[in-house]
Design an enzyme around this catalytic site. Structure first.
Site, mmCIF file in Angstrom:
data_model
loop_
_atom_site.group_PDB
_atom_site.id
_atom_site.type_symbol
_atom_site.label_atom_id
_atom_site.label_comp_id
_atom_site.label_asym_id
_atom_site.label_seq_id
_atom_site.Cartn_x
_atom_site.Cartn_y
_atom_site.Cartn_z
ATOM 1 N N LYS A 1 0.837 -1.208 0.000
ATOM 2 C CA LYS A 1 0.000 0.000 0.000
ATOM 3 C C LYS A 1 0.867 1.252 0.000
ATOM 4 C CE LYS A 1 -3.822 -2.482 2.158
ATOM 5 N NZ LYS A 1 -4.531 -2.864 3.407
ATOM 6 N N GLN B 1 -4.336 -1.418 9.680
ATOM 7 C CA GLN B 1 -4.251 -2.741 9.048
ATOM 8 C C GLN B 1 -4.950 -3.784 9.901
ATOM 9 O OE1 GLN B 1 -3.035 -3.443 5.911
ATOM 10 N NE2 GLN B 1 -3.815 -5.513 6.248
ATOM 11 N N ASP C 1 -10.447 3.925 4.426
ATOM 12 C CA ASP C 1 -10.511 2.470 4.262
ATOM 13 C C ASP C 1 -11.945 1.961 4.488
ATOM 14 O OD1 ASP C 1 -9.130 0.112 3.632
ATOM 15 O OD2 ASP C 1 -8.804 -0.412 5.735
#
Lengths: 292, 292
Positions: free
Chosen positions: A63, A107, A130
């Site tokens: 990412k 994450q 996200d």
């Protein structure tokens, strides 16, 4: 390989997520350059990683590499595996308040000793690029403005790139996680598909898969969906990514029946990261007051 | 009436929402009395009504009457039809901050000139006893603690009262509104049903209805679901309430095939109000620090 009982003996067209994602990343890079030029603002994504799980380390690295290609700064925030919920919430609250940070990625997974929901909810909605907060989920559910969860958002972008209109189609989502199955079903419903959620307790999964005009496999079990169950002409989205680069669908057999199918890798995966980058730009533009 | 092609020529058992609701209201009244006794707090529901739509006036009156029976104060806040979004948001923000108010009900619909979503979001989550905020929706979606939308919550209570376990069952929800179809589907999914959402763009509705072990009709169109399409032995929840006391399902024909069916009226309707009252008590106990 033996012949499958297809109506036509064709092979499905591949949905090239890598190529579609590349175009999104290019457009994002151009917007990023324009933002630096017009407002002196460099978009910044904070990546928060708890512990050193090898797969998570790899994902975050991918990412961040992709951020660099799109002209997005990434600020890496590695935390020890012993981090408590309170400490993680404090870090995310700080990043939420930091004006130089436009997007926040925590994450997943964070480890069983942490209340992941409490952590996600510490992310300010306007930086939730996200798409993991309750507010973002509800926005997807109600088709309101907001950030999509990245994989569901990427799947919808991929359908659009291949001119697949979900209206009136039977969509079957196998899997019901909070960041994949549930929101992608809500997004397909908002686009007027007739949506069925299947999961571990579903009986007669095969017969439901056979009715799917659009199948989204999101269970994380290698080749769990049998190719022979794919409806001839169906669109097959394989969001699984298991050991040995194997998806959730028996690819070869499915490709003989489907009209469109995502490869693994190179299908849904690159789209997920592209949406993360694009949404970081959306956030940076909005937070700096330059969005259209 | 002509004979229907049922496997057995039985008649479904009625799901007596009035009786189940009465028991919930009695329990709520007892909890209310205990709260007055132990903490000197009388639970209070604010009912906000914009304009004078006759159906809405009637609904609010019914809810307030039922509050009185459950020992809940209701504070009625009638607003003129000309109320703006800003004024309504200001009123709801004030009620959210008022320590003597424990629950807030904004009667739907509020009129086309008002941003209903903005109004709903002005309700503090801890007072959202009608379950209309984005946070409450996400809590239902993720099976987290929170207030249910009252009709979906009432439907789940009714299933429980008749020992219907959704696990592994095919549930078909016809309708996808933000306060009924979508959340009841999420709640059934959380209870391990295989859930299909149908709506105005669904093709072959009949064949989907025929597969439903649990059917939830929530479209608001009189006798829209044909009795002949009900699967023998199915559980039929009719959340419609149309002119002339008619539900969304052809009742008589459906009752010949179903194992359990809700009457209209006297099925889902009373459950909705019972859940509103019960959740007001939940809120009052929590806000006064006396919840278990």
């Amino acid at each position: 390989m033996t012949a499958q009982p297809t109506t036509e003996n064709r092979t499905a067209q591949l949905m090239d997520g890598s190529a579609v994602a590349r175009r999104i990343v290019e457009r994002t890079a151009a917007r990023s350059a324009a933002l630096v030029e017009s407002a002196g603002v460099t978009p910044c994504l904070a990546t928060v990683l708890v512990g050193e799980d090898p797969a998570s380390v790899t994902y975050v690295k991918m990412k961040r590499n992709r951020c660099a290609k799109a002209g997005i700064l990434s600020r890496h925030v590695p935390l020890p595996a012993t981090t408590t919920t309170e400490e993680l919430v404090a870090t995310l609250t700080e990043l939420s308040a930091d004006p130089t940070v436009h997007g926040i990625l925590l994450q997943h997974p964070v480890g069983p000793h942490i209340d992941e929901r409490a952590a996600f909810e510490a992310i300010a909605p306007e930086k939730d690029v996200d798409g993991v907060t309750m507010r973002s989920f509800a926005a997807m559910g109600f088709a309101l403005p907001g950030f999509a969860s990245c994989t569901p958002g990427g799947i919808m972008r991929l359908l659009d790139a291949y001119d697949v209109d979900p209206t009136g189609k039977r969509a079957v989502v196998v899997g019901r996680s909070a960041i994949l199955g549930k929101p992608v079903g809500m997004m397909l419903l908002a686009r007027d598909a007739t949506v069925t959620y299947c999961h571990s307790r579903t009986r007669e999964l095969s017969s439901l898969v056979r009715e799917a005009d659009i199948l989204v496999a999101a269970v994380g079990r290698p080749e769990f969906i049998r190719g022979a169950d794919i409806k001839p002409g169906a669109v097959v989205i394989d969001a699984g990514y298991n050991e040995g680069n194997v998806g959730d669908v028996e690819f070869a057999a499915a490709a003989e029946r489907a009209s469109l199918i995502t490869p693994v890798p190179g299908g849904v995966g690159p789209m997920t990261i592209a949406v993360l980058l694009e949404q970081t730009l959306d956030a940076a533009e909005r937070l700096s007051g330059t969005s259209a």
